[in-house]
Design an enzyme around this catalytic site. Structure first.
Site, PDB file in Angstrom:
ATOM      1  N   GLN A 128       0.839  -1.196   0.000  1.00  0.00           N
ATOM      2  CA  GLN A 128       0.000   0.000   0.000  1.00  0.00           C
ATOM      3  C   GLN A 128       0.876   1.247   0.000  1.00  0.00           C
ATOM      4  O   GLN A 128       1.995   1.238   0.497  1.00  0.00           O
ATOM      5  CB  GLN A 128      -0.957  -0.023   1.185  1.00  0.00           C
ATOM      6  CG  GLN A 128      -0.299  -0.266   2.542  1.00  0.00           C
ATOM      7  CD  GLN A 128      -1.289  -0.511   3.667  1.00  0.00           C
ATOM      8  OE1 GLN A 128      -2.499  -0.507   3.454  1.00  0.00           O
ATOM      9  NE2 GLN A 128      -0.788  -0.695   4.881  1.00  0.00           N
TER      10      GLN A 128
ATOM     11  N   HIS B 230       0.908  -4.700   2.735  1.00  0.00           N
ATOM     12  CA  HIS B 230      -0.440  -4.994   3.222  1.00  0.00           C
ATOM     13  C   HIS B 230      -0.492  -6.489   3.557  1.00  0.00           C
ATOM     14  O   HIS B 230      -0.875  -6.867   4.650  1.00  0.00           O
ATOM     15  CB  HIS B 230      -1.478  -4.604   2.168  1.00  0.00           C
ATOM     16  CG  HIS B 230      -2.896  -4.907   2.561  1.00  0.00           C
ATOM     17  ND1 HIS B 230      -3.988  -4.367   1.945  1.00  0.00           N
ATOM     18  CD2 HIS B 230      -3.407  -5.728   3.511  1.00  0.00           C
ATOM     19  CE1 HIS B 230      -5.109  -4.824   2.505  1.00  0.00           C
ATOM     20  NE2 HIS B 230      -4.783  -5.655   3.451  1.00  0.00           N
TER      21      HIS B 230
ATOM     22  N   PHE C 258      -2.779  -6.256  13.148  1.00  0.00           N
ATOM     23  CA  PHE C 258      -2.761  -6.333  11.688  1.00  0.00           C
ATOM     24  C   PHE C 258      -1.975  -7.564  11.246  1.00  0.00           C
ATOM     25  O   PHE C 258      -2.416  -8.321  10.386  1.00  0.00           O
ATOM     26  CB  PHE C 258      -2.130  -5.050  11.141  1.00  0.00           C
ATOM     27  CG  PHE C 258      -2.165  -4.874   9.636  1.00  0.00           C
ATOM     28  CD1 PHE C 258      -3.206  -5.374   8.863  1.00  0.00           C
ATOM     29  CD2 PHE C 258      -1.148  -4.163   8.998  1.00  0.00           C
ATOM     30  CE1 PHE C 258      -3.228  -5.169   7.479  1.00  0.00           C
ATOM     31  CE2 PHE C 258      -1.162  -3.960   7.621  1.00  0.00           C
ATOM     32  CZ  PHE C 258      -2.192  -4.469   6.861  1.00  0.00           C
TER      33      PHE C 258
ATOM     34  N   GLU D 287      -3.340 -10.788   9.082  1.00  0.00           N
ATOM     35  CA  GLU D 287      -2.777 -11.224   7.800  1.00  0.00           C
ATOM     36  C   GLU D 287      -2.290 -12.669   7.863  1.00  0.00           C
ATOM     37  O   GLU D 287      -2.522 -13.459   6.947  1.00  0.00           O
ATOM     38  CB  GLU D 287      -1.655 -10.270   7.354  1.00  0.00           C
ATOM     39  CG  GLU D 287      -2.157  -8.865   6.994  1.00  0.00           C
ATOM     40  CD  GLU D 287      -3.164  -8.846   5.842  1.00  0.00           C
ATOM     41  OE1 GLU D 287      -2.916  -9.488   4.808  1.00  0.00           O
ATOM     42  OE2 GLU D 287      -4.217  -8.189   5.971  1.00  0.00           O
TER      43      GLU D 287
ATOM     44  N   LYS E  23      -5.475 -14.951   8.233  1.00  0.00           N
ATOM     45  CA  LYS E  23      -6.380 -14.948   7.078  1.00  0.00           C
ATOM     46  C   LYS E  23      -5.703 -15.459   5.809  1.00  0.00           C
ATOM     47  O   LYS E  23      -6.348 -16.077   4.977  1.00  0.00           O
ATOM     48  CB  LYS E  23      -6.920 -13.531   6.848  1.00  0.00           C
ATOM     49  CG  LYS E  23      -7.895 -13.420   5.674  1.00  0.00           C
ATOM     50  CD  LYS E  23      -8.589 -12.075   5.637  1.00  0.00           C
ATOM     51  CE  LYS E  23      -9.569 -11.990   4.472  1.00  0.00           C
ATOM     52  NZ  LYS E  23     -10.249 -10.679   4.418  1.00  0.00           N
ATOM     53  N   HIS E  24      -4.397 -15.159   5.653  1.00  0.00           N
ATOM     54  CA  HIS E  24      -3.747 -15.424   4.367  1.00  0.00           C
ATOM     55  C   HIS E  24      -2.498 -16.281   4.434  1.00  0.00           C
ATOM     56  O   HIS E  24      -2.035 -16.771   3.416  1.00  0.00           O
ATOM     57  CB  HIS E  24      -3.360 -14.100   3.693  1.00  0.00           C
ATOM     58  CG  HIS E  24      -4.497 -13.187   3.406  1.00  0.00           C
ATOM     59  ND1 HIS E  24      -5.399 -13.419   2.397  1.00  0.00           N
ATOM     60  CD2 HIS E  24      -4.887 -12.023   3.990  1.00  0.00           C
ATOM     61  CE1 HIS E  24      -6.294 -12.434   2.369  1.00  0.00           C
ATOM     62  NE2 HIS E  24      -6.012 -11.576   3.325  1.00  0.00           N
TER      63      HIS E  24
END
Ligand code: 5GP
Ligand code: 5GP
Ligand code: 5GP
Length: 202
Positions: free
Chosen positions: A16, A26, A76, A80, A83-84
């Site tokens: 970002q 990000h 954060f 991340e 989730k990923h």
């Protein structure tokens, strides 16, 4: 023929542009080649602060949280990873996930790629999508996907850069499928400020 379902096919490496001095990470997102992506439910490998404790200062620098400036980033990074990142446990653990992203950021060096093409952060100055894409493609070898947001005067500004990465998380590749980021039009600002308008959408 027996086909074994793969955990994922490739990654989107997403950076970002907060409108300040450099791009920040990000996330590194597992994805399937058909455009879909694995989504979390299985929390068998939750984020563990202690596994990144000696990476924290470099993460603060290269992967800061902009949505919650007063936050320390842990929330954060947890988001991340859970989730990923956890879908790629076959190639790295939590620490390896963050190291891979940090190393991809260095490799991409987006700010230098843009600078080499004369594209520097400046308000009220516009570039075509072609100019921005060519600058990054020349440096990295593969075309990125650019996502924009809209400033307070209604102009599109560069917001995020997506690059595709192979399933080993080490090499940039041609994107098997494009993400669905917000449109840019053909007149894009590369803003130098950290104004409310550029942060509104976080
Ligand atoms: P995503 O789900 O898109 O990977 O991550 C977005 C989530 O992380 C949102 O819940 C957002 O509020 C949070 N977040 C925290 N810091 C940041 C940041 O610096 N940038 C973005 N885009 N989201 C952030
Ligand atoms: P094209 O065939 O010109 O590569 O793109 C087809 C469509 O995808 C066009 O509507 C174009 O605006 C959109 N597109 C292609 N590349 C990008 C990109 O990097 N960012 C955004 N936001 N849209 C793109
Ligand atoms: P947005 O709706 O802001 O584009 O995306 C919200 C969140 O959904 C992102 O932060 C990211 O976590 C996830 N996401 C959106 N598009 C994709 C995609 O194409 N691939 C993956 N892996 N995640 C995505």
């Amino acid at each position: 023929i027996l086909t074994v379902a793969k955990d994922f096919d490739f990654f989107y490496f997403v950076q970002q542009w907060p409108g300040s001095y450099y791009f920040s990470i990000h996330g590194l997102w597992t994805n399937y080649a058909d455009g879909s992506y694995p989504s979390n439910c299985d929390s068998s490998n939750p984020f563990d602060d202690s596994k990144v404790s000696n990476l924290e200062s470099v993460l603060q620098e290269d992967w800061p949280t902009l949505a919650c400036p007063s936050g320390d980033g842990l929330k954060f990074w947890r988001h991340e990873w859970e989730k990923h990142g956890t879908f790629a446990e076959s190639i790295f653990d939590e620490r390896g996930y963050f190291e891979a992203a940090l190393s991809l950021k260095k490799k991409a060096n987006l700010l230098r790629a843009l600078e080499n093409a004369g594209i520097r952060p400046a308000d009220g100055k516009f570039h075509t999508m072609g100019q921005i894409k060519v600058a990054i493609t020349k440096a990295v070898g593969y075309e990125p996907f650019i996502e924009c947001n809209v400033d307070s005067s209604g102009y599109h500004q560069l917001y995020q850069v997506y690059q595709c990465v192979d399933a080993s998380a080490s090499n940039f590749i041609k994107c098997p499928v494009l993400p669905h980021g917000r449109p840019c039009g053909n007149k894009v600002e590369f803003p130098s400020f950290s104004s409310a308008s550029s942060r509104d959408e976080l």
